[in-house]
Write an enzyme that holds these catalytic residues in place. Sequence first.
Site, PDB file in Angstrom:
ATOM      1  N   LYS A  13       0.810  -1.213   0.000  1.00  0.00           N
ATOM      2  CA  LYS A  13       0.000   0.000   0.000  1.00  0.00           C
ATOM      3  C   LYS A  13       0.844   1.264   0.000  1.00  0.00           C
ATOM      4  O   LYS A  13       0.444   2.280  -0.537  1.00  0.00           O
ATOM      5  CB  LYS A  13      -1.017  -0.002   1.131  1.00  0.00           C
ATOM      6  N   ARG A  88      -5.255   2.638  11.773  1.00  0.00           N
ATOM      7  CA  ARG A  88      -4.955   1.227  11.970  1.00  0.00           C
ATOM      8  C   ARG A  88      -5.816   0.612  13.058  1.00  0.00           C
ATOM      9  O   ARG A  88      -5.680  -0.581  13.332  1.00  0.00           O
ATOM     10  CB  ARG A  88      -3.493   1.079  12.366  1.00  0.00           C
ATOM     11  N   ARG A 127      12.843  -8.132   2.178  1.00  0.00           N
ATOM     12  CA  ARG A 127      13.059  -6.702   1.946  1.00  0.00           C
ATOM     13  C   ARG A 127      14.369  -6.244   2.599  1.00  0.00           C
ATOM     14  O   ARG A 127      14.715  -6.690   3.692  1.00  0.00           O
ATOM     15  CB  ARG A 127      11.880  -5.955   2.568  1.00  0.00           C
ATOM     16  N   ARG A 160      15.223  -4.538   8.058  1.00  0.00           N
ATOM     17  CA  ARG A 160      14.718  -3.689   9.144  1.00  0.00           C
ATOM     18  C   ARG A 160      14.232  -4.562  10.288  1.00  0.00           C
ATOM     19  O   ARG A 160      13.700  -5.643  10.058  1.00  0.00           O
ATOM     20  CB  ARG A 160      13.521  -2.862   8.646  1.00  0.00           C
ATOM     21  N   ARG A 171       3.218  -8.662  13.519  1.00  0.00           N
ATOM     22  CA  ARG A 171       2.520  -7.545  12.874  1.00  0.00           C
ATOM     23  C   ARG A 171       1.263  -8.033  12.157  1.00  0.00           C
ATOM     24  O   ARG A 171       0.255  -7.338  12.136  1.00  0.00           O
ATOM     25  CB  ARG A 171       3.450  -6.838  11.882  1.00  0.00           C
TER      26      ARG A 171
HETATM   27  P1  AMP Z   1       4.289   1.012   8.479  1.00  0.00           P
HETATM   28  O1  AMP Z   1       5.482   1.597   7.840  1.00  0.00           O
HETATM   29  O2  AMP Z   1       3.004   1.716   8.095  1.00  0.00           O
HETATM   30  O3  AMP Z   1       4.162  -0.475   8.282  1.00  0.00           O
HETATM   31  O4  AMP Z   1       4.424   1.246  10.063  1.00  0.00           O
HETATM   32  C1  AMP Z   1       5.509   0.744  10.797  1.00  0.00           C
HETATM   33  C2  AMP Z   1       5.166   0.691  12.276  1.00  0.00           C
HETATM   34  O5  AMP Z   1       4.855   2.012  12.749  1.00  0.00           O
HETATM   35  C3  AMP Z   1       3.947  -0.137  12.654  1.00  0.00           C
HETATM   36  O6  AMP Z   1       4.257  -1.512  12.795  1.00  0.00           O
HETATM   37  C4  AMP Z   1       3.542   0.491  13.976  1.00  0.00           C
HETATM   38  O7  AMP Z   1       4.417   0.080  15.029  1.00  0.00           O
HETATM   39  C5  AMP Z   1       3.818   1.956  13.712  1.00  0.00           C
HETATM   40  N1  AMP Z   1       2.626   2.627  13.144  1.00  0.00           N
HETATM   41  C6  AMP Z   1       2.512   3.192  11.907  1.00  0.00           C
HETATM   42  N2  AMP Z   1       1.287   3.700  11.720  1.00  0.00           N
HETATM   43  C7  AMP Z   1       0.589   3.455  12.858  1.00  0.00           C
HETATM   44  C8  AMP Z   1      -0.742   3.711  13.279  1.00  0.00           C
HETATM   45  N3  AMP Z   1      -1.634   4.323  12.485  1.00  0.00           N
HETATM   46  N4  AMP Z   1      -1.094   3.318  14.533  1.00  0.00           N
HETATM   47  C9  AMP Z   1      -0.222   2.709  15.347  1.00  0.00           C
HETATM   48  N5  AMP Z   1       1.032   2.404  15.010  1.00  0.00           N
HETATM   49  C10 AMP Z   1       1.447   2.778  13.772  1.00  0.00           C
END
Ligand code: AMP
Length: 214
Positions: A13, A88, A127, A160, A171
């Site tokens: 996404k 989320r 990745r 990462r 996750r």
């Molecule tokens: P992403 O890059 O969107 O996969 O986000 C990486 C990490 O950031 C997630 O696994 C969460 O720990 C945190 N995170 C990002 N967006 C949110 C959100 N809307 N609510 C809570 N945690 C978030």
Amino acid sequence: MKIIMLGAPGAGKGTQAKMIADRYGVPHVSTGDIFRANIKDGTELGKEVKRYMDQGLLVPDELTVKILMDRVGREDCRNGYVLDGFPRTIPQAEVLDKALAEMGDAIDYAINVDVPDETIIGRMTGRRACVSCGATFHIVHIPPKQEGICDACGKELKLRDDDKLETVKKRLSVYHEQTQPLIEFYTEKGILKTIDGTAEMQDVFTSITDILGN
Ligand code: AMP
């Protein structure tokens, strides 16, 4: 145009959100990117969110909502945005909804990029991200010219912490528990569009532009 990207972590996404942002001239707003930038800069926020992110847990709603609302309140978001990684949780969606409703506004589309868990696990654990510029590669699908080295800036590529197998599994379970209910939430609002995220990147984008129009 205000768009929300839904889908499991690793569904692609983020890539699609950037393509939408380019095509439609709206900012790409990623809470994950905001958090990672803060971690890299060693800010207080970065220190606080890192412990959640490294464990594959969500950052608490209160903190995340504040960061997001500050961001979408900026001038460049006046004509719309594409949200990637927010909301989320149902409480996050409700806060956003309410804030928009108070301005007589609403989200136009929630695009759900659908990918099975097994595919996600392969994508994420393969990745590799640049420690310096953040560019991402994949050991099978988008290999760098030289193994372990960033094509863009020549620095080291690493897995990462949040892409490690155990973290990815965590996750995904967090996604199914806390984020998937949003599919129902936006279906009820009549704005959910589900697309097949296993297709080629460009084909996924075509499905999206078919929905959003030109
Ligand atoms: P992403 O890059 O969107 O996969 O986000 C990486 C990490 O950031 C997630 O696994 C969460 O720990 C945190 N995170 C990002 N967006 C949110 C959100 N809307 N609510 C809570 N945690 C978030």
